[in-house]
Design an enzyme around this catalytic site. Structure first.
Site, PDB file in Angstrom:
ATOM      1  N   LYS A   1     -31.426  -5.984 -27.828  1.00 57.23           N
ATOM      2  CA  LYS A   1     -31.627  -6.489 -29.172  1.00 57.23           C
ATOM      3  C   LYS A   1     -32.262  -7.886 -29.156  1.00 57.23           C
ATOM      4  CE  LYS A   1     -29.695  -2.568 -29.961  1.00 57.23           C
ATOM      5  NZ  LYS A   1     -28.261  -2.355 -30.148  1.00 57.23           N
TER       6      LYS A   1
ATOM      7  N   ASP B   1     -17.939  -7.821 -28.490  1.00 52.33           N
ATOM      8  CA  ASP B   1     -19.345  -7.400 -28.545  1.00 52.33           C
ATOM      9  C   ASP B   1     -20.065  -8.436 -29.413  1.00 52.33           C
ATOM     10  OD1 ASP B   1     -21.809  -6.240 -29.115  1.00 52.33           O
ATOM     11  OD2 ASP B   1     -21.006  -4.207 -29.293  1.00 52.33           O
TER      12      ASP B   1
ATOM     13  N   TYR C   1     -19.291  -0.152 -32.999  1.00 47.62           N
ATOM     14  CA  TYR C   1     -20.638   0.396 -32.797  1.00 47.62           C
ATOM     15  C   TYR C   1     -20.521   1.874 -32.422  1.00 47.62           C
ATOM     16  CZ  TYR C   1     -24.977   1.546 -30.469  1.00 47.62           C
ATOM     17  OH  TYR C   1     -26.119   2.181 -30.076  1.00 47.62           O
TER      18      TYR C   1
ATOM     19  N   ARG D   1     -29.581  -2.900  -5.224  1.00 42.68           N
ATOM     20  CA  ARG D   1     -28.519  -2.427  -6.129  1.00 42.68           C
ATOM     21  C   ARG D   1     -27.376  -3.443  -6.180  1.00 42.68           C
ATOM     22  NH1 ARG D   1     -24.790   0.782  -4.504  1.00 42.68           N
ATOM     23  NH2 ARG D   1     -26.060   2.210  -3.275  1.00 42.68           N
TER      24      ARG D   1
HETATM   25  C1  LIG Z   1     -27.280  -1.476 -29.692  1.00 46.41           C
HETATM   26  C2  LIG Z   1     -25.869  -1.877 -29.628  1.00 46.41           C
HETATM   27  C3  LIG Z   1     -25.047  -1.481 -28.554  1.00 46.41           C
HETATM   28  C4  LIG Z   1     -25.533  -0.546 -27.460  1.00 46.41           C
HETATM   29  O1  LIG Z   1     -26.558  -1.092 -26.694  1.00 46.41           O
HETATM   30  P1  LIG Z   1     -27.730  -0.214 -26.020  1.00 46.41           P
HETATM   31  O2  LIG Z   1     -28.578  -1.259 -25.387  1.00 46.41           O
HETATM   32  O3  LIG Z   1     -28.399   0.548 -27.119  1.00 46.41           O
HETATM   33  O4  LIG Z   1     -27.097   0.709 -25.024  1.00 46.41           O
HETATM   34  C5  LIG Z   1     -23.733  -1.938 -28.538  1.00 46.41           C
HETATM   35  N1  LIG Z   1     -23.246  -2.722 -29.522  1.00 46.41           N
HETATM   36  C6  LIG Z   1     -24.000  -3.117 -30.570  1.00 46.41           C
HETATM   37  C7  LIG Z   1     -23.406  -3.980 -31.621  1.00 46.41           C
HETATM   38  C8  LIG Z   1     -25.327  -2.707 -30.661  1.00 46.41           C
HETATM   39  O5  LIG Z   1     -26.069  -3.083 -31.714  1.00 46.41           O
END
Ligand SMILES: *Cc1c(COP(=O)(O)O)cnc(C)c1O
Length: 372
Positions: free
Chosen positions: A195, A170, A99, A47
């Protein structure tokens, strides 16, 4: 070193005991003490740290040009770690089209703990007017989801510095291949590695990358270690593996997205195309200035309303109707449906995660769907 080289080498160490060229997966949750009570390589318990997570954090750090990174079990867990690291009562400013998963997290899990305002962050006067004595953080997301709005990172950083406020970006849509916010002055970069980093729609992950090892960063590390929202060694391994092809995948996604945007832009059944790579995008110049590419996501509005959008989407054969983005396969989504009743997204808008299929096949499929 250049990005392509970093992507392949910064997350991999040859195993000196067996000579394995690819770093093995260390599933062990615990590590043996030596006679003097110390640990061979500093690993104690998975962890706190694990060799595969370390490898992942190394390559993420190098790709974003930061000095340290922390990997999480999802993008939302990474966002959560940022919010949990703040002193209760801290005020956060975030974009009104943040988001939706993170906007809902703030509204539903942090109400009464943190203060927040969702504003038109690109208007410097509006931004300054919302800064209060307890403002600790400005959150930005560029390009934004799903409107592909571009936020001028340097402009936000300049305002933040003036008021001694931290900036988190982000960077999920851009990836470090297209944009490196730390080099533009941001304090922290956040990713959903679910992603483009994962790239194959088969794992969940998140990450934070920092420009300096501040006290704040130590706190974030504590949230990671004590909160325990860590990725498994297996997921870390898959991410390190996928990241080796990230630069080339992103180049392919961008090339297809640009061509698809240009095709849609001239199609009579399309009202509007939102893609920062188009000269018609309202912030094309800012995008050109701060990005080295425009990413692989675009949105377009079909002529008509919700029913027309649904008709187009249901005629498509190659594009899968699903949420998420960044995988090798093309996905399309009626965004207002997933965002729910308080959405600001137009009802005729479709968001496309442009995949790595041949562009001729993608265009042909969209053409038949728009014209039948
Ligand atoms: C998908 C996404 C998130 C969240 O990520 P998860 O892996 O689904 O928890 C945050 N910001 C953006 C721009 C995203 O496309």
């Amino acid at each position: 070193m250049k990005t392509e080289t970093i992507a392949i080498h910064a997350g991999n160490t040859t195993d000196h005991t067996t000579g394995a060229v690819i770093q093995p997966i260390t599933m062990s949750t615990t590590f043996e003490r030596m006679e003097d009570e110390n640990y061979r390589e500093g690993y104690v318990y998975s962890r706190s740290a694990n060799p595969n997570r370390k490898a992942l954090e190394n390559v993420l750090t190098a790709l974003e040009g930061g000095i340290d990174a922390a990997a999480f079990s999802s993008g939302n867990a990474a966002g959560m770690a940022v919010f949990q690291s703040l002193t209760p009562g801290t005020h956060i400013i975030a974009p009104d089209d943040m988001y939706h998963g993170l906007r809902n997290q703030l509204k539903q899990l942090f109400a009464g703990i943190l203060e927040f305002d969702f504003i038109d962050i690109d208007d410097a006067d509006v931004l300054k007017a919302h800064i209060k004595p307890n403002t600790g953080l400005i959150w930005i997301e560029t390009p934004s989801n799903p409107l592909l709005k571009i936020t001028d990172i340097k402009k936000i950083v300049a305002v933040a510095k003036q008021y001694d406020v931290k900036v988190v970006c982000d960077n999920t849509f851009a990836t470090p291949i297209c944009q490196q916010p730390l080099r533009l002055g941001a304090d922290l970069v956040m990713h959903s590695t679910t992603k483009y980093f994962g790239g194959h729609s088969d794992l969940m992950g998140g990450a934070l990358i920092t420009a300096d090892k501040s006290e704040w960063w130590q706190k974030i590390r504590q949230v990671q270690e004590m909160g325990g929202a860590i990725p498994s060694p297996m997921d870390c391994y898959y991410l390190v593996r996928s990241i080796k092809t990230l630069p080339y995948r992103v180049k392919g996604h961008m090339q297809n997205a640009q061509l698809l945007a240009e095709f849609l832009n001239t199609h009579p059944a399309v009202d509007q195309v939102l893609y920062p790579g188009l000269a018609s995008h309202p912030n094309h110049d800012i995008a050109k200035d701060q990005m080295t590419g425009f990413g692989g996501v675009l949105s377009f509005c079909v002529q008509g309303d919700r029913d027309d959008a649904h008709r187009v989407i249901n005629k498509l054969k190659l594009f899968t109707k699903a949420t998420s983005l960044g995988g090798v396969e093309s996905l399309i989504e009626h965004r207002a449906t997933i965002e729910g009743p308080d959405t600001k997204t137009p009802f005729n808008l479709l968001r496309v995660s442009v995949g790595l299929e041949h562009i001729d096949d993608l265009i042909a499929d969209l053409q038949q769907a728009l014209e039948s």
